[in-house]
Design an enzyme around this catalytic site. Structure first.
Site, PDB file in Angstrom:
ATOM      1  N   ASN A  95      29.276   6.328   1.047  1.00 30.02           N
ATOM      2  CA  ASN A  95      28.527   5.244   1.739  1.00 30.02           C
ATOM      3  C   ASN A  95      28.275   5.638   3.491  1.00 30.02           C
ATOM      4  OD1 ASN A  95      27.681   2.956   3.081  1.00 30.02           O
ATOM      5  ND2 ASN A  95      29.980   2.008   3.185  1.00 30.02           N
ATOM      6  N   TRP A  96      26.955   6.067   3.603  1.00 31.95           N
ATOM      7  CA  TRP A  96      26.897   6.520   4.736  1.00 31.95           C
ATOM      8  C   TRP A  96      26.786   5.690   5.990  1.00 31.95           C
ATOM      9  CZ3 TRP A  96      22.258  10.721   3.618  1.00 31.95           C
ATOM     10  CH2 TRP A  96      22.733  11.636   2.594  1.00 31.95           C
ATOM     11  N   LYS A  97      26.692   4.327   5.625  1.00 29.28           N
ATOM     12  CA  LYS A  97      26.670   3.324   6.828  1.00 29.28           C
ATOM     13  C   LYS A  97      25.491   3.550   7.609  1.00 29.28           C
ATOM     14  CE  LYS A  97      31.755   2.864   6.222  1.00 29.28           C
ATOM     15  NZ  LYS A  97      32.932   2.367   6.799  1.00 29.28           N
ATOM     16  N   HIS A 137      30.136  -5.197   1.052  1.00 28.43           N
ATOM     17  CA  HIS A 137      31.186  -4.349   2.137  1.00 28.43           C
ATOM     18  C   HIS A 137      31.609  -5.293   3.060  1.00 28.43           C
ATOM     19  CE1 HIS A 137      32.649  -1.281   4.833  1.00 28.43           C
ATOM     20  NE2 HIS A 137      32.474  -0.368   3.662  1.00 28.43           N
ATOM     21  N   GLU A 192      32.338  -4.614   6.055  1.00 24.66           N
ATOM     22  CA  GLU A 192      31.457  -4.695   7.527  1.00 24.66           C
ATOM     23  C   GLU A 192      30.432  -5.748   7.404  1.00 24.66           C
ATOM     24  OE1 GLU A 192      30.611  -0.656   7.513  1.00 24.66           O
ATOM     25  OE2 GLU A 192      32.785  -0.091   8.044  1.00 24.66           O
ATOM     26  N   GLU A 251      38.819  -1.967  -1.228  1.00 24.74           N
ATOM     27  CA  GLU A 251      38.789  -1.506   0.212  1.00 24.74           C
ATOM     28  C   GLU A 251      39.533  -2.433   0.891  1.00 24.74           C
ATOM     29  OE1 GLU A 251      35.350   1.282   0.778  1.00 24.74           O
ATOM     30  OE2 GLU A 251      34.581  -0.659   1.191  1.00 24.74           O
ATOM     31  N   GLY A 305      38.350   3.400   7.913  1.00 27.06           N
ATOM     32  CA  GLY A 305      37.665   4.182   9.138  1.00 27.06           C
ATOM     33  C   GLY A 305      38.855   4.427  10.065  1.00 27.06           C
ATOM     34  N   SER A 315      39.383   5.583   4.114  1.00 28.06           N
ATOM     35  CA  SER A 315      39.892   6.786   4.479  1.00 28.06           C
ATOM     36  C   SER A 315      40.227   7.871   3.382  1.00 28.06           C
ATOM     37  CB  SER A 315      41.304   6.461   5.423  1.00 28.06           C
ATOM     38  OG  SER A 315      40.862   5.592   6.475  1.00 28.06           O
ATOM     39  N   GLY A 339      33.572   6.739   2.938  1.00 29.76           N
ATOM     40  CA  GLY A 339      32.660   6.452   4.214  1.00 29.76           C
ATOM     41  C   GLY A 339      32.469   7.704   4.939  1.00 29.76           C
ATOM     42  N   GLY A 340      33.354   7.728   6.204  1.00 32.03           N
ATOM     43  CA  GLY A 340      33.196   8.740   7.068  1.00 32.03           C
ATOM     44  C   GLY A 340      33.254  10.286   6.407  1.00 32.03           C
TER      45      GLY A 340
HETATM   46  P1  PGA Z   1      36.074   5.323   5.174  1.00 25.74           P
HETATM   47  O1  PGA Z   1      35.004   4.090   4.874  1.00 25.74           O
HETATM   48  O2  PGA Z   1      36.293   6.317   4.142  1.00 25.74           O
HETATM   49  O3  PGA Z   1      35.300   5.989   6.372  1.00 25.74           O
HETATM   50  O4  PGA Z   1      37.359   4.582   5.432  1.00 25.74           O
HETATM   51  C1  PGA Z   1      34.937   3.500   3.671  1.00 25.74           C
HETATM   52  C2  PGA Z   1      34.057   2.593   3.318  1.00 25.74           C
HETATM   53  O5  PGA Z   1      33.823   1.537   4.397  1.00 25.74           O
HETATM   54  O6  PGA Z   1      33.349   2.207   2.339  1.00 25.74           O
END
Ligand code: PGA
Length: 230
Positions: free
Chosen positions: A7-9, A85, A87, A155, A161, A191, A212-213
């Site tokens: 997930n590149w956001k 998600h 966010e 999640e 993050g 994470s 994500g990251g």
């Molecule tokens: P993260 O994000 O791996 O940076 O914690 C995961 C996500 O939001 O899907």
């Protein structure tokens, strides 16, 4: 086969997407999916990798400024979408009901779906976790059921993050709980990094990861995919 979704956001426009895609190849034995921002979807699809969007609307078209529909994604060659998600829930007013509507519409059109659920730290610490997860999962289960193409991503909001992952035991426990409500593949997210991926992915009921990251860098995303393939 485990599903590893990056997930590149709101990172990587078309140019950086092309660079990533040229350098990345999916390791054997893993279902790797890239989820770039909407404007980078064509570049990612052209590379031949499996590509999901980060959201999808429930209507086929209409007066919904800023939204993208399932038929539009299909026309581009996109295979699926993330929905709900944390966010989106936290910053853009996404609710269990809108997540369920997005999920069912995408599945109806033949898109695969990763529907995200997860509790906040406050909810976990105040003993609300099971209730929150049950509501999130059952709202989806009520309309979609255990449909082919549907996966849930667990999640925990406190792990996204933050560098703080759920312990393997916490992941096992919650994944089993989610599967008791809706019997579909359950991915872990929050994470996930190359150095913890193998342990998390080897837990019973952990069918993949939403990253994500660590998915923004070709080497670390490849390492996580390799951990899933072993
Ligand atoms: P993260 O994000 O791996 O940076 O914690 C995961 C996500 O939001 O899907």
């Amino acid at each position: 086969m485990k599903l590893i979704a990056g997930n590149w956001k709101m990172f990587k426009g078309p140019r950086e997407t092309r660079e990533f895609c040229a350098a990345f190849s999916t390791p054997a034995g893993v279902d790797a999916v890239l989820c770039p921002p909407f404007v980078s979807l064509p570049a990612a699809v052209e590379s031949g990798h499996t590509v999901f969007a980060q959201n999808v609307h429930w209507a086929d078209d209409g007066a919904f400024t800023g939204e993208i529909s399932a038929p539009m994604l299909l026309e581009l060659g996109v295979s699926g979408a993330i929905v709900g998600h944390s966010e989106r829930r936290q910053y853009f007013g996404e609710t269990d009901e809108t997540v369920a509507r997005r999920t069912v519409a995408a599945l109806r059109h033949g898109l695969r779906v990763i529907a995200c659920v997860g509790e906040s730290l406050e909810e976990r610490e105040s003993g609300q976790m099971d209730l929150v997860l049950r509501l999130q999962v059952e709202t989806i289960a009520d309309v979609a059921g255990a449909e082919e193409g549907l996966a849930i991503a667990y999640e925990p909001v406190w792990a996204i993050g933050t560098g703080q992952t759920a312990t393997p035991e916490q992941a096992r426990e919650v994944h089993a709980f989610i599967k008791s409500l809706l019997d579909v593949p359950v991915l872990y997210g929050g994470s996930v990094k190359p150095d913890n991926a193998e342990e998390l992915l080897s837990q019973e009921g952990v069918d993949g990861a939403l990253v994500g990251g660590a998915s923004l860098d070709v080497e670390s995303f490849t390492a996580i995919c390799q951990a899933a393939a072993t």
